[in-house]
Scaffold this motif. Structure first.
Motif, PDB file in Angstrom:
ATOM      1  N   LYS A  80      -2.985  14.490  13.916  1.00  8.60           N
ATOM      2  CA  LYS A  80      -3.355  14.867  14.880  1.00  8.60           C
ATOM      3  C   LYS A  80      -4.059  13.369  15.184  1.00  8.60           C
ATOM      4  O   LYS A  80      -3.573  13.376  16.275  1.00  8.60           O
ATOM      5  N   LYS A  81      -4.693  12.335  14.722  1.00  8.81           N
ATOM      6  CA  LYS A  81      -5.625  10.988  14.828  1.00  8.81           C
ATOM      7  C   LYS A  81      -4.634   9.919  14.537  1.00  8.81           C
ATOM      8  O   LYS A  81      -5.466   9.013  14.388  1.00  8.81           O
ATOM      9  N   LYS A  82      -3.182  10.477  14.084  1.00  8.61           N
ATOM     10  CA  LYS A  82      -2.960   8.958  13.836  1.00  8.61           C
ATOM     11  C   LYS A  82      -3.429   8.204  13.173  1.00  8.61           C
ATOM     12  O   LYS A  82      -3.048   7.097  12.651  1.00  8.61           O
ATOM     13  N   THR A  83      -4.139   9.146  11.988  1.00  6.11           N
ATOM     14  CA  THR A  83      -4.920   8.433  10.553  1.00  6.11           C
ATOM     15  C   THR A  83      -4.535   8.520   9.573  1.00  6.11           C
ATOM     16  O   THR A  83      -4.004   9.665   9.551  1.00  6.11           O
ATOM     17  N   SER A  84      -4.595   8.331   8.585  1.00  2.00           N
ATOM     18  CA  SER A  84      -5.060   8.745   6.653  1.00  2.00           C
ATOM     19  C   SER A  84      -7.012   8.168   6.097  1.00  2.00           C
ATOM     20  O   SER A  84      -7.460   7.854   7.308  1.00  2.00           O
ATOM     21  N   THR A  85      -6.378   9.289   5.671  1.00  2.00           N
ATOM     22  CA  THR A  85      -8.019   9.661   4.936  1.00  2.00           C
ATOM     23  C   THR A  85      -8.481   9.392   3.711  1.00  2.00           C
ATOM     24  O   THR A  85      -7.200  10.274   2.672  1.00  2.00           O
ATOM     25  N   VAL A  86      -9.339   8.778   3.261  1.00  2.00           N
ATOM     26  CA  VAL A  86      -9.250   9.727   1.364  1.00  2.00           C
ATOM     27  C   VAL A  86     -11.204   9.974   1.712  1.00  2.00           C
ATOM     28  O   VAL A  86     -12.060   9.343   2.030  1.00  2.00           O
TER      29      VAL A  86
END
Length: 189
Positions: free
Chosen positions: A22-28
């Motif tokens: 949804k936010k066009k991101t990837s997260t660690v």
């Protein structure tokens, strides 16, 4: 900036990397504290897949913006972006050495990339149906693709030659995986 640090960007085995469509991101994420350690931003549409590059601190993302990007997970910066897909990138996978990357898209195209040269090695048209997953065998010589047409297509990673078209599913094949010895392919629909 392409990165939003949430805390220290030092990786450990207790971290988990997750795409956020949804936010066009990837997260660690840090699994011990349940906190965001870093968010990778740069795609302009949903991030559909993420995978670690073997033997490195880098990872790759595939996006609906038709691009594949590699990222340095130590500082969160985009290292390189691969252009060439004409539709949403559904999945990607590194070979065991980590020098080649395969990606597949919603048009049924599979692209093989030379990570060091930042160049497309070849494109293989697996048909008009979406390609859902892609996997290298352990030797990096064969690529298998799970297709919406109910087949698994295996082709040579050096010449793109179709080696096998495996039929038997009654519906779209959602995933494909080689066994560790490269003797079998497992698929599911």
């Amino acid at each position: 900036s392409n990165v939003t640090p949430c805390s220290l960007p030092i990786l450990s085995p207790q971290r988990l990397f997750q795409p956020n469509k949804k936010k066009k991101t990837s997260t660690v994420w840090d699994l011990q504290s349940n906190r965001c350690r870093m968010a990778f931003r740069g795609h302009v549409d949903s991030v559909n897949e993420v995978c670690w590059q073997p033997f490195t601190n880098c990872l790759a993302t595939g996006s609906s913006d038709k691009t594949v990007s590699t990222w340095d997970a130590r500082n969160g910066r985009c290292a390189q972006t691969f252009y060439g897909h004409l539709n949403s990138c559904n999945h990607l996978s590194f070979n065991t050495k980590g020098d080649k990357l395969a990606s597949c898209d919603a048009d049924g195209m599979v692209k093989l990339w030379d990570v060091r040269m930042v160049a497309e090695i070849m494109g293989v048209d697996c048909g008009p149906h979406p390609a859902n997953k892609v996997a290298f065998d352990r030797a990096g010589e064969t690529v298998a693709t799970a297709s919406d047409d109910g087949t698994v297509k295996c082709f040579g990673a050096t010449d793109g030659e179709l080696l096998a078209e495996l039929r038997g599913h009654e519906d779209a094949v959602q995933a494909v995986l080689f066994d560790p010895n490269g003797e079998f392919v497992v698929s599911c629909s």
